[in-house]
Design an enzyme around this catalytic site. Structure first.
Site, PDB file in Angstrom:
ATOM      1  N   SER A   1      36.760  77.585  45.269  1.00  0.00           N
ATOM      2  CA  SER A   1      37.628  77.606  44.099  1.00  0.00           C
ATOM      3  C   SER A   1      37.369  78.881  43.320  1.00  0.00           C
ATOM      4  CB  SER A   1      37.323  76.396  43.203  1.00  0.00           C
ATOM      5  OG  SER A   1      37.970  76.492  41.953  1.00  0.00           O
TER       6      SER A   1
ATOM      7  N   TYR B   1      32.162  70.529  38.169  1.00  0.00           N
ATOM      8  CA  TYR B   1      32.947  70.894  39.354  1.00  0.00           C
ATOM      9  C   TYR B   1      32.595  72.308  39.798  1.00  0.00           C
ATOM     10  CZ  TYR B   1      37.101  72.092  42.132  1.00  0.00           C
ATOM     11  OH  TYR B   1      37.955  72.515  43.133  1.00  0.00           O
TER      12      TYR B   1
END
Length: 267
Positions: free
Chosen positions: A134, A147
């Protein structure tokens, strides 16, 4: 050249769209989904597109029987795409939820990867591992730190594997999407509201919701996912390319600037 590709987390979002696209490009795809209700809909989509080269299997990374079955598949590329997201302030997020986020995003993909690597090395097979990381694997935006931590861990694991496996003809890449609109980030932004209790926690629910809404409505928070899917379809089967693949270019530039400022940031 056609590849045999196993994709985890293909029941929705990037994984589903890219699985269909890879099959349309002639690759043999095993698209795995987390839960049984996702199996038939994806099979029906593949059938409607005439994609006999797309096979759909259930693979819940937390289910040891699913994982053992997946390890019997003959593949050239393992694309670790499945993941979950836990949002909220790091200093208040319950530790069991943080552990679960690491279990699904880091430990289980690594375990699956280790199993395939052992097989490939024994077979002397050229192969490839791809991790969906990500933009948050390269910086930690406020309230997305848990996250981001899992994706930072994936980045380190991928870099280690890239160096360790080069001599075995096993390639390693990461894909680092920006905040494309797939529904994943929007769903992740809801996660803290199932535990956040204003009688116990310092964070105010209304303040947190306002911060999430602002982040998701920014130009970098609501991009068209088609661009990312198109790049994934190119990157995953390729024998050449960059180790890290940040999309779009504007996010790559932002991340590079963010990493530079980390060296001079004051406390």
């Amino acid at each position: 050249m056609s590849k045999k590709i196993l994709i985890t987390g293909a029941g929705s979002g990037f994984g589903e769209a890219a699985a269909l696209g890879l099959a349309q490009n002639g690759h043999d795809v095993i698209a795995t989904v987390q839960i049984s209700p996702q199996v038939t809909p994806l099979r029906e989509k593949a059938k409607s597109l005439g994609l006999s080269n797309l096979r759909v299997e259930k693979l819940d990374l937390l289910d040891p029987y699913d994982v053992a079955h997946a390890q019997t598949f003959d593949i050239d590329v393992l694309w670790n795409n499945a993941g979950i997201g836990e949002a909220g302030p790091v200093f208040e997020t319950p530790l069991d939820l943080i552990r679960l986020n690491f279990e699904v995003n880091v430990f289980r993909p690594l375990g699956l990867t280790q199993a395939f690597v052992r097989q490939w090395i024994k077979q002397g097979k050229r192969a490839k591992i791809v991790f969906t990381s990500s933009m948050s694997g390269l910086f930690s935006p406020v309230n997305w730190g848990v996250y981001a931590a899992t994706k930072h861990a994936l980045e380190a694991i991928a870099e280690g594997l890239h160096q360790e496996l080069a001599g075995h003809n096993i390639k390693v890449q990461t894909i680092n999407p920006g905040a494309y609109f797939t529904g994943f980030n929007e769903t992740m932004a809801d996660t803290p509201f199932r535990w956040l209790d204003e009688e116990k926690n310092i964070t105010r629910r209304a303040d947190l919701r306002e911060q999430f809404d602002a982040a998701l409505s920014s130009p970098f928070g609501h991009m068209d996912a088609k661009e990312m899917v198109a790049r994934m379809i190119e990157i995953v089967p390729s024998d050449t390319g960059h180790f890290r693949n940040v999309v779009p270019a504007a996010v790559e530039e932002m991340l590079q600037a963010e990493q530079l400022t980390a060296w001079i940031r004051q406390i």
